[in-house]
Design an enzyme around this catalytic site. Structure first.
Site, short mmCIF file in Angstrom:
data_model
loop_
_atom_site.label_atom_id
_atom_site.label_comp_id
_atom_site.label_asym_id
_atom_site.label_seq_id
_atom_site.Cartn_x
_atom_site.Cartn_y
_atom_site.Cartn_z
N GLU A 169 -2.41 -7.74 1.65
CA GLU A 169 -3.32 -8.56 0.49
C GLU A 169 -2.02 -8.98 -0.32
OE1 GLU A 169 -5.20 -5.39 -2.23
OE2 GLU A 169 -6.82 -4.74 -1.06
N GLU A 357 -9.37 -1.68 4.72
CA GLU A 357 -9.07 -0.70 3.64
C GLU A 357 -10.73 -1.21 3.02
OE1 GLU A 357 -7.08 -1.47 -0.04
OE2 GLU A 357 -5.27 -1.48 1.22
O1 IFM Z 1 -5.38 1.04 -3.77
C1 IFM Z 1 -5.15 -0.43 -4.18
C2 IFM Z 1 -4.43 -0.78 -2.70
O2 IFM Z 1 -3.10 -0.68 -3.15
C3 IFM Z 1 -4.11 -2.17 -2.03
N1 IFM Z 1 -5.88 -2.17 -1.49
C4 IFM Z 1 -6.46 -1.78 -3.15
C5 IFM Z 1 -6.70 -0.49 -3.20
C6 IFM Z 1 -7.59 -0.37 -4.63
O3 IFM Z 1 -7.60 -1.27 -5.31
#
Ligand code: IFM
Length: 446
Positions: A169, A357
């Site tokens: 990200e 994710e």
């Molecule tokens: O916890 C984070 C992760 O580190 C990166 N993506 C989003 C998740 C939730 O906020």
């Protein structure tokens, strides 16, 4: 909830769970580890909700075996975790910390011994503080530092790890850490954001090329956070604001990497990136990734905003929209993941997509040694329905990883949002599988 079976996704669909070093490991100064920007940031007053720190976090450093046993118990075949840069290179470059290398080898070996495939993220936000002192992502030398770090990962872990993600990200760690200053290292403004953007893109590509040259047979991906964006109204100014927000949130990092350049026509302030260009940069911003990891949690509604500098766009908060939300205040809107998949499926440059994710935080409670969290299971199922819909329409999506295994340290929010399939009592480190964890385990067994 409609009936959902794992087999609907096909035999070669990858199922997993994702984590990140800083959020789970703890052991912040154990066995020669160097300080990271998140160690430094969390030590400052007022940066993290309730003053929480991640010195211990879930103590995954010491509990990795029993946590990986839990991955196995939940029938999860793929475990995504990240390497802490300063655990293996305490100063960011130069001398290697052998105990750090040994530790990750033990984690990888233990996964493999349990029949679990390790998926490694090289960079999930915890830059060595020694490099931040030299300017961090704003210093162009980081391209070399990052390439060196990637080569160290390849050298020591490359013979065992088949799946790699270069970064996690970039829009979040650059935006929150270098523009808004709400994440480490707490820098603010365009003077930090713009050089960070360009050096992140160049480093992501340089790291990927290095990995490809050292490990020609592995799968190399990188991950992007993305939110489905809608305009608040049909008003022209709102529509334009939504387009700008989409360029910023969803296109800023992926498009250059796909060879399409920065979305300057939608975000004119990005013209300022030219100041940081050097000859040859255009050729070094593009890499043909084997897969792209998309990370989606919600949708955003965007409106025109006169007072928001550079973009004239702002979010209409979900908590003001009378919609269901998670403990993060994010709208629960399953079609978002479908729209995101369709959006990125339309890029011919992307070969393969994985949802690396997706998940939700809820105020889970441990009652009589049990955690009943039907909302999380419902969230996961309803999002999977949408992933399936996209796949059945021909979308090139081939994997889904839940965020996350255990409750953990949620950056500026501390330990308050619980995202795990497994509940953690942070006083005792006791783990309790939540009902959503049992649901995922059953689904994966089906
Ligand atoms: O916890 C984070 C992760 O580190 C990166 N993506 C989003 C998740 C939730 O906020």
């Amino acid at each position: 909830m409609d009936y959902l079976k794992k087999s609907f996704f096909g035999d070669d669909f990858e199922w997993g769970v994702s984590t990140a070093a800083f959020q789970i490991e703890g052991a912040y100064n154990a066995d020669g580890k160097g300080e990271s920007i998140w160690d430094a940031f969390t030590a400052k007053k007022g940066k993290i909700l309730n003053g929480h720190r991640a010195d211990v976090a879930c103590d995954f450093y010491n509990n990795y075996k029993s946590d990986i046993d839990l991955v196995k118990q939940l029938n999860i075949p793929n475990f995504r975790f990240s390497i802490s840069w300063s655990r293996i290179l305490p100063n960011g470059t130069g001398d290697i910390n052998q105990p750090g290398i040994d530790y990750y080898n033990q984690v990888i070996d233990y996964c493999i011994a349990q029949g679990i495939e390790p998926w490694v993220t090289i960079y999930h936000w915890d830059l060595p503080q020694a490099l931040e002192v030299k300017g961090g992502w704003t210093n162009r030398d980081i391209i070399e530092w990052f390439t060196e770090y990637t080569a160290v990962c390849a050298k020591y872990f490359g013979h065992k790890v088949k799946y790699w993600m270069i970064m996690n990200e970039p829009s979040v760690f650059s935006g929150a850490g270098y523009f808004f200053g709400i994440h480490a290292p707490g820098r603010t403004g365009m003077k930090n954001f713009l050089p960070a953007i360009h050096h992140i893109v160049l480093s992501m590509v340089a790291g990927a090329k290095k990995l490809r040259s050292l490990l020609p047979d592995v799968e190399i991906g990188t991950t992007f956070s993305c939110s489905h964006i809608e305009s608040r109204s049909n008003n022209k100014r709102d529509i334009k604001a939504a387009r700008v927000a989409d360029a910023l949130v969803n296109r800023l990092f992926i498009e250059p990497v796909l060879g399409l350049g920065y979305p300057v026509s939608d975000i004119p302030v990005l013209k300022g990136l030219e100041k940081y260009y050097q000859p040859g940069d255009e050729q070094n911003m593009h890499f043909d990734f084997d897969f792209i990891g998309l990370q989606n949690y919600t949708r955003e509604i965007v409106k025109y905003s006169l007072f928001t500098p550079y973009i004239n766009a702002s979010l209409v908060k979900a908590t003001n929209r009378n919609v269901p939300t998670t403990a993060m205040g994010w709208e629960i809107y399953p079609p978002a993941i479908y729209h995101i998949l369709k959006k990125f499926d339309a890029y011919p440059q992307i070969r393969k997509i994985l949802i690396t994710e997706n998940g939700a935080a809820f105020p889970d409670q441990l009652i009589n040694d049990k955690v009943d969290d039907p909302k999380r299971a419902e969230y996961l199922q309803s999002h999977l329905q949408q992933v399936l819909k996209a796949k059945q329409e021909g979308c090139k999506v081939s994997g889904y990883f839940v965020w996350t295994l255990t409750d953990n340290f949620e950056w500026a929010e501390g330990y308050h949002p619980r995202f795990g399939l497994i509940y953690v009592d942070f006083n005792t480190q006791k783990r309790t599988i939540k009902s959503s964890g049992y649901w995922y385990a059953n689904f994966l067994k089906s």
